[in-house]
Design a protein around this motif. Structure first.
Motif, PDB file in Angstrom:
ATOM      1  N   ALA A 128     -12.804 -68.109  59.844  1.00  0.00           N
ATOM      2  CA  ALA A 128     -12.438 -69.230  58.978  1.00  0.00           C
ATOM      3  C   ALA A 128     -11.335 -70.060  59.627  1.00  0.00           C
ATOM      4  N   VAL A 159     -22.511 -65.421  60.600  1.00  0.00           N
ATOM      5  CA  VAL A 159     -21.080 -65.142  60.597  1.00  0.00           C
ATOM      6  C   VAL A 159     -20.589 -65.086  59.161  1.00  0.00           C
ATOM      7  N   LEU A 160     -19.919 -63.994  58.818  1.00  0.00           N
ATOM      8  CA  LEU A 160     -19.413 -63.825  57.455  1.00  0.00           C
ATOM      9  C   LEU A 160     -17.896 -63.684  57.495  1.00  0.00           C
ATOM     10  N   PRO A 161     -17.169 -64.676  56.977  1.00  0.00           N
ATOM     11  CA  PRO A 161     -15.701 -64.558  56.939  1.00  0.00           C
ATOM     12  C   PRO A 161     -15.299 -63.438  55.982  1.00  0.00           C
ATOM     13  N   VAL A 216     -12.596 -62.949  54.348  1.00  0.00           N
ATOM     14  CA  VAL A 216     -11.685 -63.413  53.299  1.00  0.00           C
ATOM     15  C   VAL A 216     -10.406 -62.586  53.297  1.00  0.00           C
ATOM     16  N   ALA A 225     -16.906 -73.224  61.761  1.00  0.00           N
ATOM     17  CA  ALA A 225     -17.180 -72.754  60.403  1.00  0.00           C
ATOM     18  C   ALA A 225     -16.055 -73.090  59.449  1.00  0.00           C
ATOM     19  N   GLY A 226     -14.842 -73.253  59.962  1.00  0.00           N
ATOM     20  CA  GLY A 226     -13.668 -73.416  59.106  1.00  0.00           C
ATOM     21  C   GLY A 226     -13.891 -74.452  58.021  1.00  0.00           C
ATOM     22  N   VAL A 283     -16.575 -72.875  55.357  1.00  0.00           N
ATOM     23  CA  VAL A 283     -16.381 -71.658  54.567  1.00  0.00           C
ATOM     24  C   VAL A 283     -15.130 -71.699  53.694  1.00  0.00           C
ATOM     25  N   GLY A 284     -14.113 -72.468  54.100  1.00  0.00           N
ATOM     26  CA  GLY A 284     -12.878 -72.506  53.322  1.00  0.00           C
ATOM     27  C   GLY A 284     -12.323 -71.105  53.163  1.00  0.00           C
ATOM     28  N   THR A 285     -12.035 -70.716  51.930  1.00  0.00           N
ATOM     29  CA  THR A 285     -11.483 -69.379  51.682  1.00  0.00           C
ATOM     30  C   THR A 285     -12.557 -68.439  51.141  1.00  0.00           C
ATOM     31  N   ARG A 286     -13.815 -68.807  51.323  1.00  0.00           N
ATOM     32  CA  ARG A 286     -14.884 -68.024  50.719  1.00  0.00           C
ATOM     33  C   ARG A 286     -15.721 -67.254  51.747  1.00  0.00           C
ATOM     34  N   ASP A 287     -16.477 -66.277  51.234  1.00  0.00           N
ATOM     35  CA  ASP A 287     -17.320 -65.429  52.062  1.00  0.00           C
ATOM     36  C   ASP A 287     -18.718 -66.039  52.171  1.00  0.00           C
ATOM     37  N   ILE A 288     -18.791 -67.230  52.739  1.00  0.00           N
ATOM     38  CA  ILE A 288     -20.080 -67.878  52.942  1.00  0.00           C
ATOM     39  C   ILE A 288     -20.652 -67.412  54.275  1.00  0.00           C
ATOM     40  N   VAL A 328     -22.639 -67.941  57.301  1.00  0.00           N
ATOM     41  CA  VAL A 328     -23.084 -69.149  57.977  1.00  0.00           C
ATOM     42  C   VAL A 328     -24.037 -68.775  59.107  1.00  0.00           C
TER      43      VAL A 328
END
Lengths: 318, 318
Positions: free
Chosen positions: A38, A53-55, A57, B42-43, B46-51, B53
């Motif tokens: 992120a 890709v999965l952030p 959090v 991705a930043g 996705v922000g602060t979420r578990d998207i 990608v």
């Protein structure tokens, strides 16, 4: 036998996982859970591959209500991909095509004509990583013909734009002897991201802010000549047949009469330099049309069929 | 009832999908197939979420052997997530904690002590997006206590670093009346990415190249004083109980005797400014230890238990 790969990492771990995953072909299931993506962006981790890709959090510091949800989803995703039904294998001969929005009108029309003839068409977005992915696809997955409707990545490499696909762009097909149909689509500009990414020495040039993350710059006559010579050098090296078809009335949707990048003198410089530098092996035709004129797609279609020497039959290549 | 979201888009489409997905809580299955993410990063999406990608590799221009594989995997991933077993709901009272590698020794020790007392600990990585995610977690998912072992995001916001979590960082818990235990972990530095991202006016400062994508800068005494006052202003606004515990021998693994960022005078400036500016409502203690000394984690543990006023029982919060 390995059916899928799941990686979990911070900054270092993501880099290591990503390096391993990028050796695997497109379609092979790969998931990377990353604490860093992120912030650092995905570009560095995915390269030209389809890495999910999965952030994370939260930090991966033990199990808690957040990390459990994220890791459970990562597990679900990799299992779902591995267990999912594989798409039916294509058996049509495949053609790769580069394009951008500014040559899409031509691209979609040509694609339809090619599909009507039994070709499968794989389109790549010429923003740097797209061109790289196309070269890899040509090498690894096989392509029986290559059509370029976007050569802006070459200009980006030459003049410091943000959409370079590296110095070897447009050389792979030639090295493999694959037939190539080349147009100077989008030859008129190079790409930057936000306006701030345009270097100071280009600030007084003809710039177009397409959207907040896409600024393009018109190449001038001198640069267009360099581009023409560079393109010729690349095509002269090809071991397979190459045809260059030039739409004299403009190379992109911005480069046409009344358009923001219309500059026939610069384009003529390109054509002349290209023609002078091209070896006799490469056929060059100038057509009095704009690249997005429906008739031009029809011309390309005819030239491509002639280049391939046949109406394609079912291919056995996989 | 919606169990998961799958989005597909180019530049514009990815932005629109992402905006919708970011309204959904962490753990809700969301997959975004994007033509742009490999270039744009991705930043932004996705922000602060578990998207999750997934770069599309080829352009989404019809079905072909590449797009079929990528879209089939996207379908598999979302189905796998939706059908996967949901993790068991936690029922312990939850504590959030900010930290970075430079305060991890303290964080992991304290986490273990807290878990031994029945707390669940959710750790966030203080790189900007981590602090933002923590504030959102405090607001949305509920936290019964907040521990800060990383306040570098405040300095980043003040002095132009690359790890700012916005101007409201460390104000959410106070507004909600949630008990806070604050240490000046990592107060000694702010963060940049590669060395080129350090602004010219900081080039002659004390810089540390931690790795190619992480450069940190020591804050000087004057900046530390500003940081102290800013922190005090934030904590003075809190409607819940707040304790500040200061490890006089250093705020990060780099800020200790012999360490690259050791500067007791700058740290004293911070402590004095903070003490002068803090209202009488906020308790402040200075302890003659380094933040990563095992005894300091023990001190924090005792202070936190006192702050919470009880050994926690099972919470009904979900």
């Amino acid at each position: 036998e390995i059916d899928g790969v799941l990686g979990i990492g911070g900054g270092q771990g993501s880099a290591v996982c990503s390096h391993a995953m990028r050796q695997l072909p497109v379609g092979f299931p790969k998931v990377l859970v990353s604490t860093k993506v992120a912030q650092a962006g995905a570009g560095a981790y995915v390269g030209t591959r389809d890495i999910l890709v999965l952030p994370s959090v939260a930090d991966i510091a033990g199990l808690n209500r957040l990390t459990k949800r994220v890791l459970s989803n990562a597990a679900g995703a990799i299992v779902g991909m591995v267990e999912g039904e594989a798409p039916q294998e294509e058996v049509r001969p495949v053609v790769t095509m580069s394009m951008l929005g500014t040559t899409t009108a031509c691209g979609l029309r040509l694609k339809e004509l090619l599909e009507g003839e039994g070709f499968e068409v794989v389109v790549f977005h010429a923003i740097g990583v797209g061109g790289k992915a196309m070269e890899e696809f040509i090498k690894e997955s096989g392509a029986e013909g290559v059509i370029e409707l976007a050569v802006n990545e070459i200009g980006n490499e030459l003049f410091g734009g943000k959409a370079s696909a590296g110095p070897q762009r447009m050389e792979v097909a030639g090295a493999l002897g694959i037939p190539q149909l080349i147009t100077p689509g989008n030859a008129d500009f190079i790409n930057f991201l936000s306006i701030e990414t345009v270097p100071p020495h280009y600030r007084d040039r003809k710039l177009h802010r397409h959207n907040p993350q896409a600024t393009t710059m018109r190449l001038n006559r001198e640069e267009m000549e360099v581009l023409g010579r560079t393109l010729a050098d690349k095509l002269n090296k090809a071991s397979g047949p190459v045809k260059v078809i030039i739409p004299r009335k403009g190379f992109s949707s911005w480069d046409r009469e009344g358009g923001i990048f219309f500059d026939p003198q610069a384009d003529e410089g390109f054509i002349r330099a290209l023609r002078e530098q091209l070896s006799g092996e490469v056929e060059l035709k100038v057509v009095d049309l704009h690249i997005n004129d429906p008739a031009f797609a029809q011309v390309l279609f005819g030239e491509f069929k002639a280049l391939m020497g046949r109406v394609p039959k079912k291919s056995t290549r996989r």
